[in-house]
Motif scaffolding. Structure first.
Motif, PDB file in Angstrom:
ATOM      1  N   VAL A   1      -6.139  -4.956  -1.244  1.00  0.00           N
ATOM      2  CA  VAL A   1      -7.559  -4.335  -1.530  1.00  0.00           C
ATOM      3  C   VAL A   1      -7.729  -2.710  -0.874  1.00  0.00           C
ATOM      4  O   VAL A   1      -7.449  -2.715   0.400  1.00  0.00           O
ATOM      5  CB  VAL A   1      -8.651  -5.026  -1.446  1.00  0.00           C
ATOM      6  CG1 VAL A   1      -9.910  -4.589  -1.604  1.00  0.00           C
ATOM      7  CG2 VAL A   1      -8.722  -6.520  -2.175  1.00  0.00           C
ATOM      8  N   VAL A   2      -7.994  -2.009  -1.450  1.00  0.00           N
ATOM      9  CA  VAL A   2      -8.220  -0.532  -0.902  1.00  0.00           C
ATOM     10  C   VAL A   2      -9.743  -0.508  -0.986  1.00  0.00           C
ATOM     11  O   VAL A   2     -10.178  -0.440  -1.978  1.00  0.00           O
ATOM     12  CB  VAL A   2      -7.464   0.666  -1.719  1.00  0.00           C
ATOM     13  CG1 VAL A   2      -7.808   1.777  -0.966  1.00  0.00           C
ATOM     14  CG2 VAL A   2      -5.844   0.463  -1.428  1.00  0.00           C
ATOM     15  N   MET A   3     -10.290  -0.251   0.200  1.00  0.00           N
ATOM     16  CA  MET A   3     -11.758  -0.012   0.384  1.00  0.00           C
ATOM     17  C   MET A   3     -12.104   1.372   0.484  1.00  0.00           C
ATOM     18  O   MET A   3     -11.140   1.843   1.396  1.00  0.00           O
ATOM     19  CB  MET A   3     -12.432  -0.894   1.355  1.00  0.00           C
ATOM     20  CG  MET A   3     -12.215  -2.369   1.290  1.00  0.00           C
ATOM     21  SD  MET A   3     -12.682  -3.154  -0.070  1.00  0.00           S
ATOM     22  CE  MET A   3     -14.741  -2.803   0.438  1.00  0.00           C
TER      23      MET A   3
ATOM     24  N   PHE B   1       0.746  -1.103  -0.078  1.00  0.00           N
ATOM     25  CA  PHE B   1      -0.073  -0.147  -0.013  1.00  0.00           C
ATOM     26  C   PHE B   1       0.640   1.437  -0.054  1.00  0.00           C
ATOM     27  O   PHE B   1       0.263   2.419   0.206  1.00  0.00           O
ATOM     28  CB  PHE B   1      -1.004  -0.083   0.999  1.00  0.00           C
ATOM     29  CG  PHE B   1      -1.800  -1.117   1.129  1.00  0.00           C
ATOM     30  CD1 PHE B   1      -3.033  -1.221   0.327  1.00  0.00           C
ATOM     31  CD2 PHE B   1      -1.581  -2.231   2.076  1.00  0.00           C
ATOM     32  CE1 PHE B   1      -3.679  -2.221   0.208  1.00  0.00           C
ATOM     33  CE2 PHE B   1      -2.536  -3.413   1.907  1.00  0.00           C
ATOM     34  CZ  PHE B   1      -3.556  -3.424   1.166  1.00  0.00           C
ATOM     35  N   ALA B   2       2.225   1.177  -0.449  1.00  0.00           N
ATOM     36  CA  ALA B   2       3.147   2.389  -0.451  1.00  0.00           C
ATOM     37  C   ALA B   2       2.397   3.406  -1.401  1.00  0.00           C
ATOM     38  O   ALA B   2       1.816   2.821  -2.525  1.00  0.00           O
ATOM     39  CB  ALA B   2       4.389   1.693  -0.949  1.00  0.00           C
TER      40      ALA B   2
ATOM     41  N   PHE C   1      -7.836  -6.537   7.904  1.00  0.00           N
ATOM     42  CA  PHE C   1      -7.087  -5.208   7.598  1.00  0.00           C
ATOM     43  C   PHE C   1      -5.787  -5.220   7.775  1.00  0.00           C
ATOM     44  O   PHE C   1      -5.345  -6.138   8.233  1.00  0.00           O
ATOM     45  CB  PHE C   1      -7.655  -3.974   8.619  1.00  0.00           C
ATOM     46  CG  PHE C   1      -9.234  -3.894   8.587  1.00  0.00           C
ATOM     47  CD1 PHE C   1      -9.585  -3.199   7.377  1.00  0.00           C
ATOM     48  CD2 PHE C   1      -9.928  -3.908   9.875  1.00  0.00           C
ATOM     49  CE1 PHE C   1     -10.956  -2.792   7.412  1.00  0.00           C
ATOM     50  CE2 PHE C   1     -11.342  -3.535   9.431  1.00  0.00           C
ATOM     51  CZ  PHE C   1     -11.888  -3.054   8.440  1.00  0.00           C
ATOM     52  N   PHE C   2      -4.866  -4.539   6.782  1.00  0.00           N
ATOM     53  CA  PHE C   2      -3.345  -4.582   6.746  1.00  0.00           C
ATOM     54  C   PHE C   2      -2.900  -4.533   8.257  1.00  0.00           C
ATOM     55  O   PHE C   2      -1.860  -5.139   8.465  1.00  0.00           O
ATOM     56  CB  PHE C   2      -2.938  -3.656   6.023  1.00  0.00           C
ATOM     57  CG  PHE C   2      -1.486  -3.678   5.579  1.00  0.00           C
ATOM     58  CD1 PHE C   2      -0.956  -4.749   4.871  1.00  0.00           C
ATOM     59  CD2 PHE C   2      -0.689  -2.614   5.894  1.00  0.00           C
ATOM     60  CE1 PHE C   2       0.431  -4.896   4.858  1.00  0.00           C
ATOM     61  CE2 PHE C   2       0.464  -2.799   5.801  1.00  0.00           C
ATOM     62  CZ  PHE C   2       1.211  -3.775   5.184  1.00  0.00           C
TER      63      PHE C   2
ATOM     64  N   ARG D   1      -9.819   2.361   3.873  1.00  0.00           N
ATOM     65  CA  ARG D   1      -9.397   0.925   4.628  1.00  0.00           C
ATOM     66  C   ARG D   1      -8.337  -0.045   3.616  1.00  0.00           C
ATOM     67  O   ARG D   1      -8.844  -0.087   2.638  1.00  0.00           O
ATOM     68  CB  ARG D   1     -10.489   0.194   4.942  1.00  0.00           C
ATOM     69  CG  ARG D   1     -11.435   0.844   5.944  1.00  0.00           C
ATOM     70  CD  ARG D   1     -10.772   1.083   7.301  1.00  0.00           C
ATOM     71  NE  ARG D   1     -11.716   1.733   8.192  1.00  0.00           N
ATOM     72  CZ  ARG D   1     -12.032   2.973   8.440  1.00  0.00           C
ATOM     73  NH1 ARG D   1     -11.436   3.958   7.397  1.00  0.00           N
ATOM     74  NH2 ARG D   1     -12.958   3.677   9.015  1.00  0.00           N
ATOM     75  N   LEU D   2      -6.991  -0.226   4.294  1.00  0.00           N
ATOM     76  CA  LEU D   2      -6.318  -1.203   3.533  1.00  0.00           C
ATOM     77  C   LEU D   2      -6.687  -2.678   4.009  1.00  0.00           C
ATOM     78  O   LEU D   2      -6.489  -3.019   4.971  1.00  0.00           O
ATOM     79  CB  LEU D   2      -5.049  -0.691   3.930  1.00  0.00           C
ATOM     80  CG  LEU D   2      -4.427   0.715   3.671  1.00  0.00           C
ATOM     81  CD1 LEU D   2      -3.100   1.149   4.151  1.00  0.00           C
ATOM     82  CD2 LEU D   2      -4.904   1.020   2.226  1.00  0.00           C
TER      83      LEU D   2
END
Length: 182
Positions: free
Chosen positions: A139-141, A92-93, A168-169, A102-103
């Motif tokens: 996934v990015v929510m 997620f950089a 979640f990450f 949310r990651l």
């Protein structure tokens, strides 16, 4: 030599499917798995096993849980090293985290397969898959009116035939740290 695994269970302690972590530890121990521990109530189980056939190990776990609990529990089994590789890849950089983002890591029962060009975005713009490894999709929510529109696992492509469960990450990072503790 024994391998340390993390089993990510889907649909545990949601929708009326309540399972105490003590019971989960007992069920995993009944399979002859060693050093069984759990982390938080969302169905994360650490254990060691000499088993090298992960598909067979996963089937044994899923069959035993279904028989004991009376409902199917899709299980994604990863090694600690595989989860560490996913976390260390910093998937997620560059993503700006805001109150509406949310990651999520979606752990996969099988790879997504070839042919996906990332990022993959939903038509509504409520999620995007940034990339994937063999065992996880990132996934990015995007929250709508302060709420998640859907489960991150629903972001998987329609032709995906496997199973997925999301964390979640930041929770995945904590799960990894807990799994590394002896």
């Amino acid at each position: 030599m024994a391998q340390t695994y993390i089993a990510f269970l889907r649909a545990v302690n949601v929708g009326g499917r309540t399972v105490r972590m003590e019971r989960l530890r007992e069920l995993f121990a009944e399979l002859g798995l060693a050093d069984v521990r759990t982390y938080i109530q969302s169905g994360n189980v650490f254990f060691t096993s000499e088993e090298t056939d992960r598909a067979a190990l996963t089937r044994r776990i899923e069959e035993h849980l279904a028989e004991a609990l009376g409902f199917d529990v899709p299980t994604m089994v990863q090694t600690v090293e595989e989860v560490a590789e996913a976390v260390d890849a910093d998937p997620f950089a560059g993503v700006e985290v805001t109150p509406d983002v949310r990651l999520c890591v979606v752990f996969l029962s099988e790879p997504l397969g070839a042919g996906y060009e990332f990022p993959v975005r939903s038509p509504k713009g409520d999620w995007e898959i940034l990339g994937a490894t063999e065992g996880a999709a990132f996934v990015v929510m995007h929250l709508r009116n302060g709420r998640l529109g859907s489960n991150p696992a629903t972001a998987l492509p329609k032709d995906y035939r496997g199973q997925g469960t999301s964390r979640f990450f930041h929770t995945t990072v904590k799960i990894l740290a807990a799994a590394r503790k002896a």
